[in-house]
Design an enzyme around this catalytic site. Structure first.
Site, PDB file in Angstrom:
ATOM      1  N   HIS A 232     -94.629  28.320  99.545  1.00 62.86           N
ATOM      2  CA  HIS A 232     -93.446  27.779 100.220  1.00 62.86           C
ATOM      3  C   HIS A 232     -93.558  26.262 100.199  1.00 62.86           C
ATOM      4  O   HIS A 232     -94.596  25.708 100.556  1.00 62.86           O
ATOM      5  CB  HIS A 232     -93.350  28.287 101.658  1.00 62.86           C
ATOM      6  CG  HIS A 232     -91.983  28.095 102.238  1.00 62.86           C
ATOM      7  ND1 HIS A 232     -91.502  26.855 102.578  1.00 62.86           N
ATOM      8  CD2 HIS A 232     -90.991  28.974 102.502  1.00 62.86           C
ATOM      9  CE1 HIS A 232     -90.268  26.984 103.039  1.00 62.86           C
ATOM     10  NE2 HIS A 232     -89.941  28.267 103.004  1.00 62.86           N
ATOM     11  N   ARG A 279     -87.802  27.898  95.075  1.00 60.33           N
ATOM     12  CA  ARG A 279     -89.049  27.429  95.670  1.00 60.33           C
ATOM     13  C   ARG A 279     -90.128  27.096  94.656  1.00 60.33           C
ATOM     14  O   ARG A 279     -90.938  26.214  94.902  1.00 60.33           O
ATOM     15  CB  ARG A 279     -89.663  28.459  96.617  1.00 60.33           C
ATOM     16  CG  ARG A 279     -88.852  29.554  97.088  1.00 60.33           C
ATOM     17  CD  ARG A 279     -89.545  30.314  98.195  1.00 60.33           C
ATOM     18  NE  ARG A 279     -88.692  30.298  99.340  1.00 60.33           N
ATOM     19  CZ  ARG A 279     -88.709  31.233 100.258  1.00 60.33           C
ATOM     20  NH1 ARG A 279     -89.543  32.227 100.186  1.00 60.33           N
ATOM     21  NH2 ARG A 279     -87.941  31.177 101.283  1.00 60.33           N
ATOM     22  N   HIS A 340     -97.238  31.489 100.516  1.00 61.51           N
ATOM     23  CA  HIS A 340     -96.193  32.114 101.320  1.00 61.51           C
ATOM     24  C   HIS A 340     -95.978  33.587 101.000  1.00 61.51           C
ATOM     25  O   HIS A 340     -95.883  34.414 101.902  1.00 61.51           O
ATOM     26  CB  HIS A 340     -94.892  31.342 101.110  1.00 61.51           C
ATOM     27  CG  HIS A 340     -93.762  31.794 101.976  1.00 61.51           C
ATOM     28  ND1 HIS A 340     -93.840  31.834 103.362  1.00 61.51           N
ATOM     29  CD2 HIS A 340     -92.520  32.230 101.664  1.00 61.51           C
ATOM     30  CE1 HIS A 340     -92.697  32.263 103.860  1.00 61.51           C
ATOM     31  NE2 HIS A 340     -91.875  32.522 102.854  1.00 61.51           N
TER      32      HIS A 340
END
Length: 507
Positions: A232, A279, A340
């Site tokens: 992330h 991302r 993440h």
């Protein structure tokens, strides 16, 4: 020996949703959920952004969501799975609403849809910035209403029981009494979540140690695409290791901008979508900027945003920043990428079946083909909801012979053994986390990966010996699991020769 019809390992949205549905369908059958922390502690609880679901057919469409997912997955998604998951989204949202989950609405009384990186339209259904927590609350309330569901918290499943490629249950440690129970089950579901604490810097809770994938690997289940790890881009910067606080991608969807320490808006240098790129692109861009500048972090600028509207949408983020001395009306938020989400995992088909008979997997520990090389934001809760329903429908509507297994299941052999040294666990775990951050992080090199492979082989031999010569304890087996996960990531990173999505390897 404890017999249960359905053994569910994990208490996030994937495991709980299946439990509620199968318990309701078969009120005379036993459903057992084992979870190693409290019943509400899972990656689900920390999902801030929401669930990506097409609800506005005028401005949005299934095809747009499908295309966004395929683009983000960089050519490695299973298109038929993508189509199945996205078109079933509205039905699964209806389930949650019927179970009492509350989602934000706008002034017109319709769902207030957010937009996140990689999405072409506003389609993220949310409950402020605590969507996962609200979903977990609603589903747990349903679980507690079912008399045939037993929830065993602080119970750590450490190994599957298999014979002739068939899963017969699992061995489970009661972490309070230290007793080991043998659970024999007709069907077992792994819903054990992510792998975050392999990297130390992660948005995952401390329980995310890859247990389900490691158990499946030891049982010879097919495991695939472990090299595709999503970092992330915007975790709140903290010099220490451990769980990092997530600054939701929805904040950039709300209008925040990424800047370097000197104030440069750098994302347009890398992608035409700027701050709303997917991302993988944002994380890789931040990584490059930090390597160029040698700075510790970049910054998220929210100072130009409507403060009242920001607090309404992101109360938890606002309060967390305030608690560490960041006034978002005046200060930029320091952020860094953190591990993440895992896009690969235990290979399952469209009904959630693994390569081992009677063993199913769902949620982040599974590899469905939805995410490909990179997960589109807020597609994870959607995937868990759809696949838990697919597993339920398969088991509810498929006829099974009653005498599936006629053999015997052995109890775990208990001998007088010492307890492993805690300092050894903590030291080795810290060394493992550092190795993975340095050698198998956002950008990788074969030389680093081969060096990691060599070290991991030594640690694996050492830990396997310790699991045989010491008492079963969660911290020891979690370390064992993390080393297996690291080995899978490193081996599959070496095997992949082309860069795709979240995977970047340079010569």
């Amino acid at each position: 020996m404890i017999h249960t019809n359905y053994l569910i390992i994990g208490s996030g949205v994937a495991g709980l949703t299946f439990a509620v549905k199968i318990a309701e369908r078969f009120p005379d059958k036993k459903v057992t959920i084992v979870t190693k922390a409290s019943e509400d502690e899972s990656n689900t609880k920390y999902a801030q952004g929401g669930i990506a679901i097409v609800t506005d057919k005028d401005g949005d469409s299934y095809q747009k969501h499908i295309d966004d997912t395929l683009i983000c997955g960089d050519g490695l998604c299973d298109k038929s799975v993508v189509e199945m998951v996205i078109t079933e989204g509205p039905k699964r949202l209806k389930d949650l609403i019927e179970w009492g989950a509350k989602f934000d609405k706008n002034g017109e009384g319709t769902l207030d849809l957010g937009k996140e990186g990689g999405h072409s339209e506003n389609r993220v259904v949310h409950h402020k910035d605590q969507t996962g927590k609200e979903i977990e609350r609603a589903i747990l309330s349903q679980v507690h209403q079912k008399e045939n569901i037993t929830v065993l918290d602080h119970h750590f499943a450490f190994d599957l029981i298999t014979q002739n490629n068939r899963c017969l249950g699992a061995y489970v440690l009661d972490q309070k009494t230290k007793e080991i129970f043998t659970f024999q089950s007709d069907f077992t579901l792994l819903a054990t979540g992510g792998i975050g604490h392999l990297y130390g810097h992660t948005t995952n809770p401390i329980i995310a140690t890859g247990d389900g994938i490691a158990m499946a690997y030891r049982a010879n289940a097919a495991i695939k695409e472990m090299e595709f790890i999503q970092f992330h881009p915007t975790a709140l910067y903290d010099a220490s290791t451990g769980t990092s606080f997530l600054i939701s991608e929805a904040v950039r969807g709300f209008g925040a901008h990424l800047r370097t320490k000197k104030g440069h808006l750098f994302m347009p240098d890398y992608d035409s979508r700027g701050d709303l790129a997917s991302r993988d692109i944002v994380s890789q861009s931040i990584d490059l900027e930090l390597k160029k500048s040698s700075d510790d972090c970049v910054y998220l600028d929210c100072t130009h945003l409507d403060l009242v509207a920001f607090i309404k949408h992101f109360p938890m983020i606002y309060e967390r920043c305030k608690s560490v001395g960041i006034d978002i009306a005046k200060d930029w938020i320091p952020v860094v990428p953190a591990q993440h989400y895992l896009c690969g995992g235990i290979v399952v088909d469209k009904t959630g079946k693994t390569s081992i008979e009677n063993l199913f997997a769902c949620g982040e520990c599974s590899r469905t083909g939805l995410h490909g090389a990179n997960r589109l934001a807020s597609n994870s809760l959607l995937e868990a909801l759809v696949y838990s329903d697919k597993i339920y429908n398969y088991l509810a509507n498929t006829y099974f012979e009653k005498s599936q297994f006629s053999g015997t299941v052995s109890d775990w052999k208990l001998f007088e053994k010492p307890t492993v040294n805690v300092e050894y666990i903590e030291r080795t775990k810290a060394q493992l986390q550092l190795l993975m951050r340095q050698n198998a992080g956002i950008v990788r090199k074969d030389a680093d990966l081969f060096a990691a492979k060599k070290q991991l082989a030594l640690w694996q031999n050492e830990i396997e010996e310790k699991t045989k010569s010491h008492k079963v304890r969660a911290n020891l087996w979690e370390l064992y699991n993390l080393i297996i996960i690291a080995k899978l990531i490193v081996d599959q990173s070496i095997e992949r020769t082309e860069n795709r999505g979240g995977f970047v390897k340079i010569v």
